[in-house]
Design a protein around this motif. Structure first.
Motif, mmCIF file in Angstrom:
data_model
loop_
_atom_site.group_PDB
_atom_site.id
_atom_site.type_symbol
_atom_site.label_atom_id
_atom_site.label_comp_id
_atom_site.label_asym_id
_atom_site.label_seq_id
_atom_site.Cartn_x
_atom_site.Cartn_y
_atom_site.Cartn_z
ATOM 1 N N UNK A 389 0.833 -1.212 0.000
ATOM 2 C CA UNK A 389 0.000 0.000 0.000
ATOM 3 C C UNK A 389 0.860 1.251 0.000
ATOM 4 N N UNK A 390 1.932 1.237 0.789
ATOM 5 C CA UNK A 390 2.847 2.381 0.823
ATOM 6 C C UNK A 390 3.499 2.583 -0.535
ATOM 7 N N UNK A 391 4.012 1.500 -1.122
ATOM 8 C CA UNK A 391 4.697 1.629 -2.402
ATOM 9 C C UNK A 391 3.738 2.029 -3.517
ATOM 10 N N UNK A 392 2.519 1.511 -3.500
ATOM 11 C CA UNK A 392 1.535 1.898 -4.521
ATOM 12 C C UNK A 392 1.252 3.406 -4.464
ATOM 13 N N UNK A 393 1.173 3.931 -3.273
ATOM 14 C CA UNK A 393 0.945 5.369 -3.111
ATOM 15 C C UNK A 393 2.103 6.169 -3.694
ATOM 16 N N UNK A 394 3.326 5.720 -3.413
ATOM 17 C CA UNK A 394 4.509 6.408 -3.936
ATOM 18 C C UNK A 394 4.544 6.312 -5.463
ATOM 19 N N UNK A 395 4.272 5.111 -5.982
ATOM 20 C CA UNK A 395 4.343 4.898 -7.431
ATOM 21 C C UNK A 395 3.327 5.761 -8.163
ATOM 22 N N UNK A 396 2.120 5.861 -7.621
ATOM 23 C CA UNK A 396 1.097 6.673 -8.275
ATOM 24 C C UNK A 396 1.486 8.145 -8.263
ATOM 25 N N UNK A 397 1.999 8.613 -7.138
ATOM 26 C CA UNK A 397 2.412 10.015 -7.050
ATOM 27 C C UNK A 397 3.525 10.316 -8.052
#
Length: 480
Positions: A389-397
């Motif tokens: 979840x943390x990495x998905x947030x970073x990747x989308x940003x």
């Protein structure tokens, strides 16, 4: 580019299903190319195959389970067609050997990682034993297991499928690994480090360029340690950097990638090569595995958190636009909540463009598998979801920062999910979809990114030749 040559519809057909990493993908192509050279045709599906081979992976339990499940599903097909040849190839075959014949009575062939090039010979022997003979009845076909070591086997992964139209290709430059990370089965399944001669690799890439390939990815278990035992450093440049220089100078090769490196082999000469060699793409896959010094020591990784972060800083100082990706393991034996928190902080600090996050899976024969302080599956799953979840947030940003930018993609061909779109990749390895136009296949195409899911990008072409392309229709809703 060469076009695909029609295959003889009366020839025996072989189907290879591949599990695991890019090296397995490359191995499977090399195996298929040897069958084609023997007059076989490549089956479009299992249903039309006379030979079905599963090229297997042992990195995690799940990979082995998938291969075994697939072989289970083939039992009925073998009962319907006793002449069908079934086989296991690769890493699981190497690890489990003859026990696979006991578990799967329908299986005819088990070939380890250093014997893949012998697959056509072994299959021919099995098929010949089944053919009616002048004695009126076929002999009992052999069931073959060969997981032995073979000197020079790293040099056998060199053949590519002829007459296929492709923009990019994998090139295996070495086999094996000497690192002995506590979680990793690769030194058992692939053997020790063995490098191919630099001249042979260069010859292979030149041949690919002559066939129209524009991009090559150099493969090795620890690719940046290529040749460290067989070849000398020259003028402060490692054998791997020397190889990169040679490959990048080959006419027709517009892009060069490599995977997977290890942080301990990432020296200043390699960072300089990434900065100074124009074909070398600005994408670095740098496995971290953990952000905790205590766990890194237990894993036997050979670096600390601070050294890893210093390396990231050096890479980004030389290549500010570099895409950085990584591998991470959660739930390694003895990983406490504070260790996991350190991994989360590493991800927050580095801001990876993408991370491949795995739950620890004990592999027989590794030192970590013998530890008694294992983490429960439920806790591993929680940590896995939390980090994803943390990495998905970073990747989308980070992905949204690319929207409206113009980038160059190498058009690979049809998208796996949409018949009316082609897919390609940026130099930073972002997957981009554009509308399907046959004239773009295999070409470097300037596009403007118009939308993103965080992992997939939608784009419209800009300024092809002297004419500006009409804009794409509004892309479908994300997730469709």
């Amino acid at each position: 580019m060469n076009e695909r040559r029609p295959q003889d519809p009366t020839a025996p057909a072989v189907f290879v299903k591949t599990y695991g990493c890019q090296m397995n993908v490359r191995d499977s192509e090399a195996v298929l190319s040897r069958f084609v050279a023997r007059g076989y045709r490549i089956a479009r599906s299992e249903e039309e195959a006379d030979v079905i081979l599963l090229n297997t992976c042992s990195v995690r339990d799940m990979a082995e389970d998938k291969a075994c499940g697939k072989m289970d599903s083939l039992r009925a097909r073998k009962r319907e067609n006793p002449g069908l040849v079934l086989g296991f190839l690769g890493c699981m075959a190497q690890r489990r050997g003859g026990e696979l014949l006991q578990e799967f009575p329908e299986v005819d062939l088990v070939l380890g990682t250093q014997k893949l090039h012998e697959a056509p010979d072994r299959v021919e022997r099995i098929r010949a034993a089944r053919a009616p003979s002048s004695a009126s009845s076929p002999e009992e076909p052999p069931r073959i297991v060969d997981i032995g070591a073979e000197a020079g086997s790293q040099n056998q992964v060199r053949d590519h499928l002829p007459f296929t139209r492709k923009a990019s290709a994998f090139v295996s430059i070495m086999q094996g690994c000497n690192m002995r990370c506590a979680f990793c089965i690769v030194p058992v399944t692939r053997g020790p480090e063995r490098a191919r001669p630099m001249e042979e690799i260069e010859k292979e890439v030149r041949s690919l360029a002559e066939q129209g390939v524009r991009e090559v990815t150099l493969l090795g278990q620890i690719v940046n340690l290529y040749g460290r035992r067989e070849l000398p450093s020259r003028q402060g440049r490692s054998p791997f950097v020397q190889l990169l220089e040679r490959v990048c100078s080959i006419p027709g090769i517009a892009r060069v990638r490599f995977t997977s490196p290890h942080p301990i082999g990432f020296r200043e000469d390699l960072i300089a090569a990434l900065r100074d060699l124009p074909p070398l793409c600005e994408h670095v896959h740098l496995p971290a595995q953990s952000g905790s010094d205590r766990i890194l020591r237990a894993m036997g990784r050979g670096y600390t958190r601070s050294r890893y972060l210093e390396l990231v800083d050096r890479i980004r100082s030389a290549l500010p636009e570099a895409t950085l990706t990584t591998d991470l393991i959660v739930g390694f034996p003895g990983e406490e909540e504070e260790d996991f928190a350190q991994t989360r902080k590493l991800v927050e600090s580095v801001q990876f463009d993408q991370a491949f996050i795995f739950r620890y899976s004990p592999r027989p024969g590794t030192s970590a598998a013998a530890r008694a302080d294992s983490i429960g599956e439920e806790e591993k799953l929680r940590r896995n979801h939390d980090l994803l979840a943390l990495q998905d947030e970073i990747a989308l940003r980070k992905a949204k920062q690319i929207v409206n930018r113009e980038v160059e993609i190498l058009v690979e061909g049809e998208s796996r999910k949409s018949a009316h779109r082609f897919q390609g990749r940026t130099r930073g390895n972002h997957l981009v979809l554009v509308r399907a136009e046959e004239r773009w296949r295999g070409e470097l195409l300037p596009v403007r990114i118009v939308e993103t899911t965080g992992f997939t990008f939608y784009a419209e072409p800009v300024l092809v030749g002297e004419h500006e392309e009409a804009p794409l229709p509004t892309p479908p809703p994300l997730g469709r």
